[in-house]
Design an enzyme around this catalytic site. Sequence first.
Site, PDB file in Angstrom:
ATOM      1  N   CYS A 185       0.848  -1.191   0.000  1.00  0.00           N
ATOM      2  CA  CYS A 185       0.000   0.000   0.000  1.00  0.00           C
ATOM      3  C   CYS A 185       0.884   1.242   0.000  1.00  0.00           C
ATOM      4  O   CYS A 185       1.781   1.378   0.839  1.00  0.00           O
ATOM      5  CB  CYS A 185      -0.907  -0.020   1.232  1.00  0.00           C
ATOM      6  SG  CYS A 185      -1.752   1.533   1.559  1.00  0.00           S
ATOM      7  N   GLU A 186       0.642   2.125  -0.931  1.00  0.00           N
ATOM      8  CA  GLU A 186       1.498   3.306  -1.045  1.00  0.00           C
ATOM      9  C   GLU A 186       1.249   4.322   0.061  1.00  0.00           C
ATOM     10  O   GLU A 186       2.038   5.245   0.247  1.00  0.00           O
ATOM     11  CB  GLU A 186       1.312   3.971  -2.406  1.00  0.00           C
ATOM     12  CG  GLU A 186      -0.037   4.612  -2.621  1.00  0.00           C
ATOM     13  CD  GLU A 186      -0.138   5.294  -3.975  1.00  0.00           C
ATOM     14  OE1 GLU A 186      -0.913   6.262  -4.078  1.00  0.00           O
ATOM     15  OE2 GLU A 186       0.556   4.868  -4.921  1.00  0.00           O
ATOM     16  N   HIS A 187       0.163   4.157   0.804  1.00  0.00           N
ATOM     17  CA  HIS A 187      -0.148   5.116   1.862  1.00  0.00           C
ATOM     18  C   HIS A 187       0.587   4.802   3.162  1.00  0.00           C
ATOM     19  O   HIS A 187       0.960   5.720   3.905  1.00  0.00           O
ATOM     20  CB  HIS A 187      -1.656   5.140   2.121  1.00  0.00           C
ATOM     21  CG  HIS A 187      -2.451   5.530   0.925  1.00  0.00           C
ATOM     22  ND1 HIS A 187      -3.689   4.995   0.629  1.00  0.00           N
ATOM     23  CD2 HIS A 187      -2.172   6.399  -0.081  1.00  0.00           C
ATOM     24  CE1 HIS A 187      -4.138   5.516  -0.493  1.00  0.00           C
ATOM     25  NE2 HIS A 187      -3.246   6.368  -0.943  1.00  0.00           N
ATOM     26  N   HIS A 188       0.786   3.502   3.461  1.00  0.00           N
ATOM     27  CA  HIS A 188       1.413   3.118   4.729  1.00  0.00           C
ATOM     28  C   HIS A 188       2.606   2.176   4.554  1.00  0.00           C
ATOM     29  O   HIS A 188       3.234   1.796   5.540  1.00  0.00           O
ATOM     30  CB  HIS A 188       0.383   2.452   5.648  1.00  0.00           C
ATOM     31  CG  HIS A 188      -0.827   3.287   5.903  1.00  0.00           C
ATOM     32  ND1 HIS A 188      -2.011   3.133   5.204  1.00  0.00           N
ATOM     33  CD2 HIS A 188      -1.027   4.312   6.772  1.00  0.00           C
ATOM     34  CE1 HIS A 188      -2.894   4.012   5.634  1.00  0.00           C
ATOM     35  NE2 HIS A 188      -2.332   4.740   6.575  1.00  0.00           N
ATOM     36  N   GLN A 227      -5.352  -0.483  -4.612  1.00  0.00           N
ATOM     37  CA  GLN A 227      -6.013  -1.583  -5.310  1.00  0.00           C
ATOM     38  C   GLN A 227      -6.799  -1.105  -6.516  1.00  0.00           C
ATOM     39  O   GLN A 227      -6.849  -1.783  -7.554  1.00  0.00           O
ATOM     40  CB  GLN A 227      -6.931  -2.332  -4.338  1.00  0.00           C
ATOM     41  CG  GLN A 227      -7.616  -3.549  -4.945  1.00  0.00           C
ATOM     42  CD  GLN A 227      -8.394  -4.340  -3.928  1.00  0.00           C
ATOM     43  OE1 GLN A 227      -8.077  -4.348  -2.739  1.00  0.00           O
ATOM     44  NE2 GLN A 227      -9.461  -5.010  -4.368  1.00  0.00           N
ATOM     45  N   HIS A 249      -6.255  -5.864   3.230  1.00  0.00           N
ATOM     46  CA  HIS A 249      -5.259  -4.813   3.446  1.00  0.00           C
ATOM     47  C   HIS A 249      -4.851  -4.790   4.914  1.00  0.00           C
ATOM     48  O   HIS A 249      -5.701  -4.616   5.801  1.00  0.00           O
ATOM     49  CB  HIS A 249      -5.836  -3.450   3.045  1.00  0.00           C
ATOM     50  CG  HIS A 249      -6.127  -3.325   1.581  1.00  0.00           C
ATOM     51  ND1 HIS A 249      -5.408  -2.483   0.751  1.00  0.00           N
ATOM     52  CD2 HIS A 249      -7.039  -3.932   0.789  1.00  0.00           C
ATOM     53  CE1 HIS A 249      -5.872  -2.577  -0.481  1.00  0.00           C
ATOM     54  NE2 HIS A 249      -6.861  -3.447  -0.480  1.00  0.00           N
ATOM     55  N   CYS A 304      -3.306  -2.499   6.326  1.00  0.00           N
ATOM     56  CA  CYS A 304      -3.502  -1.160   6.881  1.00  0.00           C
ATOM     57  C   CYS A 304      -4.887  -1.018   7.506  1.00  0.00           C
ATOM     58  O   CYS A 304      -5.137  -0.077   8.260  1.00  0.00           O
ATOM     59  CB  CYS A 304      -3.285  -0.100   5.816  1.00  0.00           C
ATOM     60  SG  CYS A 304      -4.393  -0.230   4.398  1.00  0.00           S
TER      61      CYS A 304
END
Length: 346
Positions: free
Chosen positions: A233-236, A274, A302, A304
């Site tokens: 995941c590019e956010h976390h 995703q 996920h 996250c």
Amino acid sequence: MSSESEERSMTTTSTDDRLITTTKKLLDLHLSNANATTNGHPSELPHTHTQPQPQSPSASVAAPPPTVLSRTPSQSLLLAREGYGFRPSTTPSKTGSAITTPLLPPLPNPLPLAIQDEEQKTGRGESSSSPIPDQYGLGWPAKSTLSRLNATAEEKLERENKLAAAVRTLLECIGEDPDREGLQRTPARYAQALMWMTRGYEERLSDVINDAIFAEDHDEMVIVRDIDVFSLCEHHLVPFTGKISIGYIPNKLVLGLSKLARIAETFSRRLQVQERLTRQIAIAVQEAIKPQGVAVVMEATHLCMTMRGVQKPGSTTVTSTMLGAFRTRQKTREEFLTLIRSQSRI
């Protein structure tokens, strides 16, 4: 005779009065409609209105043909983006209704300015009809993707050492001792592991497909389902894992079955969300063999959402992208969804 003349005169006068009154009302209505149009409220206009015409007292007031109102500004913005599998706004469906897609902002060009200039000279820049916006076959490269792809052995080692130093700083910031026995080699291990988990940045789509495109007179659905994928995941920067099912309807060309899994692997081995991952896989297949349609469905978990934040273990996220025939034909789409959900007999 005089009384009859007076009666006819009174009748004519009353008729004239009614015509004058009707004409005034129609003029008032016309002026109010014009003011409404000027004030930007076309939605309040009636669909038709009549224009007063001078008529003889014995004739009725005739209405002109209905006036066709123009589209509102919001309707004018419903334009399709070409080249991404969405139908144009002017293409009517089989039911006769026009299908439109909201106008999307242009995609930013992530390549260096020198490369962009070269693309414009060769005619392969953003004006190209290809939805994969780079000439190197990487498929949506990031800012430093090209430098990583062309790095020498010395540059790769320097990159890993720089990443390892950053990991050491991270360990210190969370309150750990990077010099203790269990963590001494962790920065180097993690640097190598992260480079491997994001190796999709080093893969060209042309190398992935490797000319595995074959001419076949087959126009029925082809599906490879339950492909395991692992991504970050590019956010976390935590993993999400799941399964992808890919289907397409050939148009004189078929793609090697393993290449569908390889395309999914290439895009999943990057920092992702995703929704974008699902769409990129579908467009890559569409660009490779130009089939009648492509469908991709992904279901993933996920971390996250499960190990942090809302902490809801067992929740899954389902995304889909339907292009071409799968988007325009309901029965084709339903057949694909039924087949990927059916129980395997193998």
